[in-house]
Design an enzyme around this catalytic site. Structure first.
Site, PDB file in Angstrom:
ATOM      1  N   GLY A  57       1.678   4.224  -3.514  1.00 12.35           N
ATOM      2  CA  GLY A  57       1.386   5.408  -3.960  1.00 12.35           C
ATOM      3  C   GLY A  57       1.222   6.679  -3.284  1.00 12.35           C
ATOM      4  N   ASP A  80       7.052  -2.225  -7.826  1.00 18.65           N
ATOM      5  CA  ASP A  80       5.703  -2.103  -8.865  1.00 18.65           C
ATOM      6  C   ASP A  80       5.072  -3.346  -8.356  1.00 18.65           C
ATOM      7  OD1 ASP A  80       3.846  -2.900 -10.759  1.00 18.65           O
ATOM      8  OD2 ASP A  80       5.302  -3.003 -12.315  1.00 18.65           O
ATOM      9  N   VAL A  81       3.720  -2.733  -7.703  1.00 16.91           N
ATOM     10  CA  VAL A  81       3.034  -3.477  -6.780  1.00 16.91           C
ATOM     11  C   VAL A  81       2.277  -4.750  -7.602  1.00 16.91           C
ATOM     12  CG1 VAL A  81       2.360  -1.659  -5.003  1.00 16.91           C
ATOM     13  CG2 VAL A  81       0.932  -2.205  -7.030  1.00 16.91           C
ATOM     14  N   TYR A 122     -11.935   0.851 -15.312  1.00 18.85           N
ATOM     15  CA  TYR A 122     -11.891   1.351 -13.649  1.00 18.85           C
ATOM     16  C   TYR A 122     -12.974   0.830 -12.871  1.00 18.85           C
ATOM     17  CZ  TYR A 122     -11.551   4.914 -10.074  1.00 18.85           C
ATOM     18  OH  TYR A 122     -11.383   5.452  -9.041  1.00 18.85           O
ATOM     19  N   LYS A 175     -12.513  -1.621  -9.554  1.00 19.25           N
ATOM     20  CA  LYS A 175     -13.049  -0.987  -8.307  1.00 19.25           C
ATOM     21  C   LYS A 175     -14.088  -1.946  -7.405  1.00 19.25           C
ATOM     22  CE  LYS A 175      -9.893   2.177  -7.740  1.00 19.25           C
ATOM     23  NZ  LYS A 175      -8.767   2.142  -7.011  1.00 19.25           N
TER      24      LYS A 175
END
Length: 263
Positions: free
Chosen positions: A14, A64-65, A158, A162
């Protein structure tokens, strides 16, 4: 500041914009050669050129990870060129649904962001860790977020991702520590980047009937230091955890948020 990183090799996911670009440039300024992973290689090229202008070797890898096979092939290519990998910084990630409750969030939306924000770093670490183990040296820095420390209504996907990244960080820190590999997490709060200025601030201003300057100040007032973090703040924390200055730190979550998570 000379962190004695000259000649090391870092993989950054990224890297095209925002904190990813700031981190990439910060490493180049410290003399680190770079392998830059992302889906849009054209967007990465300007950052790569800036680093080459500093005299650094740069490899751009289309990847694409979330695709384990692509990650493994990309890491093999980087190792073939450089012969070592000293640092991995997992920046690539997404925001997921905003303003949706957990009940309103679809299974597909949840799976997509968890796959990117947790699965991506997992694939990258899994591919790189054996190289670092053979070297008996490595620094891994995951970029998380403060919603993975306090939670956030309307950001369930999200926040969950995380929190998951924190668990990934701590478990790998325990497993790889005996091989002299540090694994840590930087947790940005709100960052004064393009999204903050073009979306977050205008939306608050419109909702509350105030100016954008007043909206920006309201965000700053939420933090102990009364200011919003910058991309460069995140880059500085990442450099610290990727250098031997932090040699005795592993498995930590470092909030870079002006004091929001502590309040």
């Amino acid at each position: 500041m000379d962190l004695k990183m000259n000649g090391q090799v870092a993989v950054v996911t990224g890297p095209a914009k925002g904190m990813g670009a700031a981190i990439t440039r910060a490493f180049a300024e410290e003399g680190v050669d770079l392998a830059l992973f992302g889906r849009d290689t054209g967007a990465i090229e300007p950052v790569a050129e800036a680093c080459r202008a500093m005299g650094r070797a740069v490899e751009i890898v289309a990847c694409d990870v979330t695709d384990a096979a692509m990650v493994e092939a990309g890491i093999a290519r980087v190792f073939e060129r450089f012969g070592r990998i000293d640092i991995l910084v997992n920046v690539a990630g997404g925001t997921g649904p905003i303003g949706k409750s957990g009940i309103e969030t679809t299974p597909e939306e949840f799976d997509e962001i968890v796959s990117l924000n947790v699965g991506g770093p997992f694939h990258m670490i899994r591919a790189i860790a054996p190289i670092m183990q053979r070297q008996r040296y490595g620094k891994i820095v995951n970029v998380g977020g403060t919603f993975g420390m306090r939670g956030k209504a309307g950001r369930l996907s999200y926040s969950s991702s995380k929190w998951g990244l924190r668990g990934l960080t701590k478990s790998f820190a325990l497993e790889l520590g005996p091989d002299n590999i540090n694994v840590n997490c930087v947790a940005p709060g709100m960052v004064a980047g393009p999204r903050f200025h073009t979306k977050v601030v205008p939306e608050m201003a419109a909702r509350l009937g105030i100016t954008e300057e007043e909206a920006a100040q309201r965000h700053a007032d939420d933090y102990a230091l009364k200011r919003v973090s910058t991309d460069e703040d995140i880059a500085a924390a990442t450099l610290f955890l990727a250098s031997d200055v932090s040699r005795q730190i592993t498995g930590v979550d470092l909030p870079v948020d002006g004091g929001w998570a502590a309040l």
